[in-house]
Write a protein that holds these residues in place. Sequence first.
Motif, PDB file in Angstrom:
ATOM      1  N   SER A 230       0.840  -1.241  -0.017  1.00 54.72           N
ATOM      2  CA  SER A 230      -0.258  -0.288   0.177  1.00 54.72           C
ATOM      3  C   SER A 230       0.915   1.065  -0.027  1.00 54.72           C
ATOM      4  CB  SER A 230      -0.792   0.156   1.098  1.00 54.72           C
ATOM      5  OG  SER A 230      -0.134  -0.154   2.436  1.00 54.72           O
ATOM      6  N   ASP A 231       0.091   2.283  -0.470  1.00 56.30           N
ATOM      7  CA  ASP A 231       0.884   3.643  -0.545  1.00 56.30           C
ATOM      8  C   ASP A 231       0.044   4.838  -0.246  1.00 56.30           C
ATOM      9  OD1 ASP A 231      -0.295   4.860  -2.965  1.00 56.30           O
ATOM     10  OD2 ASP A 231       0.487   2.596  -3.785  1.00 56.30           O
ATOM     11  N   ARG A 232       0.438   5.938  -0.139  1.00 59.53           N
ATOM     12  CA  ARG A 232      -0.132   7.200   0.171  1.00 59.53           C
ATOM     13  C   ARG A 232      -0.154   8.040  -1.048  1.00 59.53           C
ATOM     14  NH1 ARG A 232       3.048   6.271   4.717  1.00 59.53           N
ATOM     15  NH2 ARG A 232       1.843   5.093   6.288  1.00 59.53           N
ATOM     16  N   GLY A 233       0.175   7.686  -2.005  1.00 59.71           N
ATOM     17  CA  GLY A 233       0.175   8.219  -3.220  1.00 59.71           C
ATOM     18  C   GLY A 233      -1.148   9.044  -3.929  1.00 59.71           C
ATOM     19  N   VAL A 234      -0.916   8.774  -5.302  1.00 59.20           N
ATOM     20  CA  VAL A 234      -2.279   9.209  -5.961  1.00 59.20           C
ATOM     21  C   VAL A 234      -3.298   8.778  -6.239  1.00 59.20           C
ATOM     22  CG1 VAL A 234      -0.669  11.300  -7.074  1.00 59.20           C
ATOM     23  CG2 VAL A 234      -0.964   9.284  -8.044  1.00 59.20           C
ATOM     24  N   GLY A 235      -3.176   7.225  -6.004  1.00 61.77           N
ATOM     25  CA  GLY A 235      -3.986   6.434  -6.368  1.00 61.77           C
ATOM     26  C   GLY A 235      -4.398   5.895  -7.706  1.00 61.77           C
ATOM     27  N   LEU A 236      -5.101   5.156  -8.162  1.00 60.78           N
ATOM     28  CA  LEU A 236      -5.635   4.659  -9.463  1.00 60.78           C
ATOM     29  C   LEU A 236      -6.677   5.467 -10.063  1.00 60.78           C
ATOM     30  CD1 LEU A 236      -5.057   0.850  -8.832  1.00 60.78           C
ATOM     31  CD2 LEU A 236      -3.641   2.272 -10.082  1.00 60.78           C
ATOM     32  N   PRO A 237      -6.757   5.420 -11.487  1.00 62.33           N
ATOM     33  CA  PRO A 237      -7.926   6.202 -11.927  1.00 62.33           C
ATOM     34  C   PRO A 237      -9.019   5.347 -11.723  1.00 62.33           C
ATOM     35  CG  PRO A 237      -6.149   6.027 -13.515  1.00 62.33           C
ATOM     36  CD  PRO A 237      -5.643   5.171 -12.224  1.00 62.33           C
TER      37      PRO A 237
ATOM     38  N   THR B 141      -3.357   3.722  -2.536  1.00 59.49           N
ATOM     39  CA  THR B 141      -3.840   2.401  -3.202  1.00 59.49           C
ATOM     40  C   THR B 141      -3.356   1.206  -2.471  1.00 59.49           C
ATOM     41  OG1 THR B 141      -3.850   3.530  -5.357  1.00 59.49           O
ATOM     42  CG2 THR B 141      -4.159   1.024  -5.107  1.00 59.49           C
ATOM     43  N   ARG B 142      -4.021   0.188  -2.172  1.00 57.71           N
ATOM     44  CA  ARG B 142      -3.588  -0.736  -1.424  1.00 57.71           C
ATOM     45  C   ARG B 142      -4.004  -2.327  -2.095  1.00 57.71           C
ATOM     46  NH1 ARG B 142      -3.447  -2.319   4.263  1.00 57.71           N
ATOM     47  NH2 ARG B 142      -3.902  -4.711   4.497  1.00 57.71           N
ATOM     48  N   PHE B 143      -3.118  -2.998  -2.376  1.00 59.98           N
ATOM     49  CA  PHE B 143      -2.949  -4.084  -3.192  1.00 59.98           C
ATOM     50  C   PHE B 143      -2.936  -5.319  -2.052  1.00 59.98           C
ATOM     51  CE2 PHE B 143      -1.690  -1.861  -6.672  1.00 59.98           C
ATOM     52  CZ  PHE B 143      -2.223  -1.845  -7.612  1.00 59.98           C
ATOM     53  N   ALA B 144      -3.912  -6.330  -1.881  1.00 62.89           N
ATOM     54  CA  ALA B 144      -3.987  -7.254  -1.188  1.00 62.89           C
ATOM     55  C   ALA B 144      -4.419  -8.652  -2.154  1.00 62.89           C
ATOM     56  CB  ALA B 144      -5.272  -7.177  -0.139  1.00 62.89           C
ATOM     57  N   LEU B 145      -3.084  -9.534  -1.741  1.00 61.71           N
ATOM     58  CA  LEU B 145      -3.191 -10.683  -2.222  1.00 61.71           C
ATOM     59  C   LEU B 145      -3.305 -11.856  -1.220  1.00 61.71           C
ATOM     60  CD1 LEU B 145      -2.231 -12.354  -4.910  1.00 61.71           C
ATOM     61  CD2 LEU B 145      -0.134 -12.606  -3.791  1.00 61.71           C
ATOM     62  N   ARG B 146      -4.379 -12.973  -1.366  1.00 59.04           N
ATOM     63  CA  ARG B 146      -4.383 -13.732  -0.626  1.00 59.04           C
ATOM     64  C   ARG B 146      -4.221 -15.172  -1.119  1.00 59.04           C
ATOM     65  NH1 ARG B 146      -7.185 -12.722   4.095  1.00 59.04           N
ATOM     66  NH2 ARG B 146      -7.765 -14.849   4.383  1.00 59.04           N
ATOM     67  N   MET B 147      -3.499 -16.196  -0.744  1.00 53.84           N
ATOM     68  CA  MET B 147      -2.980 -17.321  -1.409  1.00 53.84           C
ATOM     69  C   MET B 147      -2.845 -18.436  -0.545  1.00 53.84           C
ATOM     70  SD  MET B 147       0.926 -18.029  -2.680  1.00 53.84           S
ATOM     71  CE  MET B 147       1.654 -18.553  -1.321  1.00 53.84           C
ATOM     72  N   PRO B 148      -3.543 -19.577  -0.727  1.00 51.19           N
ATOM     73  CA  PRO B 148      -3.571 -20.740  -0.016  1.00 51.19           C
ATOM     74  C   PRO B 148      -2.305 -21.518  -0.414  1.00 51.19           C
ATOM     75  CG  PRO B 148      -4.735 -21.142  -2.133  1.00 51.19           C
ATOM     76  CD  PRO B 148      -4.588 -19.585  -2.052  1.00 51.19           C
ATOM     77  N   LEU B 149      -1.653 -22.090   0.961  1.00 50.77           N
ATOM     78  CA  LEU B 149      -0.565 -22.646   0.839  1.00 50.77           C
ATOM     79  C   LEU B 149      -0.697 -23.975   0.292  1.00 50.77           C
ATOM     80  CD1 LEU B 149       1.509 -21.748   4.238  1.00 50.77           C
ATOM     81  CD2 LEU B 149       2.008 -21.090   1.900  1.00 50.77           C
ATOM     82  N   ALA B 150       0.273 -24.331  -0.567  1.00 54.73           N
ATOM     83  CA  ALA B 150       0.278 -25.834  -1.201  1.00 54.73           C
ATOM     84  C   ALA B 150       1.349 -26.732  -0.341  1.00 54.73           C
ATOM     85  CB  ALA B 150       0.825 -25.913  -2.506  1.00 54.73           C
TER      86      ALA B 150
ATOM     87  N   THR C 183      -6.007 -14.626  -5.007  1.00 54.69           N
ATOM     88  CA  THR C 183      -6.907 -13.810  -5.356  1.00 54.69           C
ATOM     89  C   THR C 183      -6.161 -12.322  -4.906  1.00 54.69           C
ATOM     90  OG1 THR C 183      -7.973 -13.862  -2.966  1.00 54.69           O
ATOM     91  CG2 THR C 183      -9.039 -15.325  -4.924  1.00 54.69           C
ATOM     92  N   LEU C 184      -6.611 -11.375  -5.930  1.00 55.72           N
ATOM     93  CA  LEU C 184      -5.980 -10.248  -5.678  1.00 55.72           C
ATOM     94  C   LEU C 184      -6.892  -9.104  -5.848  1.00 55.72           C
ATOM     95  CD1 LEU C 184      -3.280  -8.457  -5.639  1.00 55.72           C
ATOM     96  CD2 LEU C 184      -3.222  -8.090  -8.072  1.00 55.72           C
ATOM     97  N   ALA C 185      -6.985  -8.281  -4.796  1.00 54.37           N
ATOM     98  CA  ALA C 185      -7.865  -7.208  -4.609  1.00 54.37           C
ATOM     99  C   ALA C 185      -7.161  -5.808  -4.730  1.00 54.37           C
ATOM    100  CB  ALA C 185      -8.852  -7.525  -3.418  1.00 54.37           C
ATOM    101  N   ILE C 186      -7.870  -4.932  -5.197  1.00 59.88           N
ATOM    102  CA  ILE C 186      -7.283  -3.432  -5.158  1.00 59.88           C
ATOM    103  C   ILE C 186      -8.179  -2.746  -4.387  1.00 59.88           C
ATOM    104  CG2 ILE C 186      -6.630  -1.544  -6.314  1.00 59.88           C
ATOM    105  CD1 ILE C 186      -5.863  -3.182  -8.632  1.00 59.88           C
ATOM    106  N   GLU C 187      -7.738  -2.171  -3.170  1.00 58.42           N
ATOM    107  CA  GLU C 187      -8.527  -1.504  -2.365  1.00 58.42           C
ATOM    108  C   GLU C 187      -8.122   0.224  -2.249  1.00 58.42           C
ATOM    109  OE1 GLU C 187      -7.664  -3.277   1.324  1.00 58.42           O
ATOM    110  OE2 GLU C 187      -8.479  -5.125   0.771  1.00 58.42           O
ATOM    111  N   PRO C 188      -9.024   0.836  -2.770  1.00 56.23           N
ATOM    112  CA  PRO C 188      -8.506   2.154  -2.764  1.00 56.23           C
ATOM    113  C   PRO C 188      -8.602   2.990  -1.451  1.00 56.23           C
ATOM    114  CG  PRO C 188     -11.079   2.226  -3.666  1.00 56.23           C
ATOM    115  CD  PRO C 188     -10.516   0.821  -3.498  1.00 56.23           C
ATOM    116  N   GLY C 189      -7.424   3.734  -1.226  1.00 56.65           N
ATOM    117  CA  GLY C 189      -7.334   4.485   0.101  1.00 56.65           C
ATOM    118  C   GLY C 189      -7.533   5.856  -0.204  1.00 56.65           C
TER     119      GLY C 189
END
Length: 565
Positions: free
Chosen positions: A510-517, A553-562, A543-549
Amino acid sequence: MDLPQPPVSAHPPEAAPSFRTPRLEAAIGWLAACGLVFLASVAVMVGVQSRERALANAQDRAQAAVRVLAEHAARLFDAADLLVEYAAQETAGRGWDEIAGSHALWERLNSQRTRLPFLDAVWLNDPSGQLRLTTVAFPSPVSDASDREMFLFHKDNPDRPYISERIVGRVTNKASFLLSRRLSAPDGSFRGMASVTVDPAYLSGFYKDLELSYEPVTLMIRIQDLGVLVREPEANPLAPAPLPEAARRALLARPGGGIMQDDSMIFAHRRVENWPVYVAVQHDVAPVLDAWRRSIAPYAGLTAAAALALLALSAFGFQQAKAARRVQSRLESRVRERTASLELALGERDAALAEKDLLMREVNHRIKNSLQVVSGLLTLQGQSAADPRLRAHLDEAGRRVQAISDIHRLLYRIDDVRFIPFHDYLTALCRDLERSAQSDGGGWRLELAVEAVDVPTDQAVPLGLIANELVMNAIKHAYPDRGSVGGSGPHAIAVGLARDASGEIRLTVSDRGVGLPSEFDWRRSRSLGMRLIHALSTQLGATLAIEPGEPGTRFALRMPLARPA
């Protein structure tokens, strides 16, 4: 197998006389008399030995029982202590008024408590001893523990678990005892007490279901004062009978555990590992002797009739023992040969495994060196390129290759190549990217919040590339003013790595920048980095989710362990 035959005498036997002499009958009489005396002696000796064996067997059973009871008690106390530590962690950093009014905290503690059927309740007391939260009821009833033994102990002692005497609860009116820990403030001062109440009835039921031999009395005893915490069976559950004086002496004489026997009682005890508690089994000698008498009764009438048979059987037994010793000697020789061959085979196997491990390390080392060469060539090529876009593309490609090289560098250093300590890898990657960004200008700061997580090697490379792309995208696009150091202060990028209760890995950038369009769709982006992230996420089943701040912007990736292959 043919048994060896006895040697044949070289001398022919003398001819037997044709008449009996009196000495022959006398010899038979004396032999019979000696046989009766011998049989009587053996009967007495066997009786005494069987009696001692019966008592020794009763001692062995008592000691086996206390071993089982000690292991059971250790697991129960460890589980209860985990719940106390959980309660301490849940209340850390919270004020007591917030704790007392938090129904969500109450529900979490109660949910954990219900998983442990031997526990009655969880209790949280503030520094004054007042009860602020308990799973018995919400809100908590009024109760003061400032005069309780365990509260006074924790007030003046460092943080270590404590087991109280058996008490009758002021809130529950039930007989119980407590396992408690001190709550400390960040500066080490006394902040209160967290405790759980252990239900003696649960332990009594468990002891009763064991169905131990000779109907013993099963006890759990506190070490500090040798007070009885649990007694089964017990006529008065609210006030267990004290220990006999002989049992107290046995506990004081052998604090670690042991067994004591006198004319009337067998008492076995054992200290519960890591806890100030004994478990003990006590039963009378009389039932043991009664069982011994019943066991030898059928043989008493057969003793006289077996006198002559014992003589023949003893000779036959000696013969058989001699033959058995010969067979045993042969078997031992074969066992030694087989053991030697097995040791040789194990040595060869260990050498092969060591050679395989060396080869794997060498392969990973060579791959790491080769990838570093490729990364260096791409960087050099980028530095010599005149086109800025080409230079940037080559620099990004070099960093991607370097990210893969770092995985193989870790594989070269660790013992178990099935897993990668991804937290170490991610920390090193972010520090490299931070130094690279700072060298290009701008006030950059990467804030890391990573937990220790081991990731299967097959998943580590794609996940490392995703982390590299997400951090690089934040560095490139989050702060358009990154060229000016003093314009907006340090450019912060936060990177987090954690493993949740379900076992999934959560990676956040995540960052505290200008965000995504607003119209940005990362799945349809033509950017090589976003396409690479999409492809690798699909490969990992993540699963990758983009959460506007606000901002950023905040990128959150959830991954099951194999499971590793």
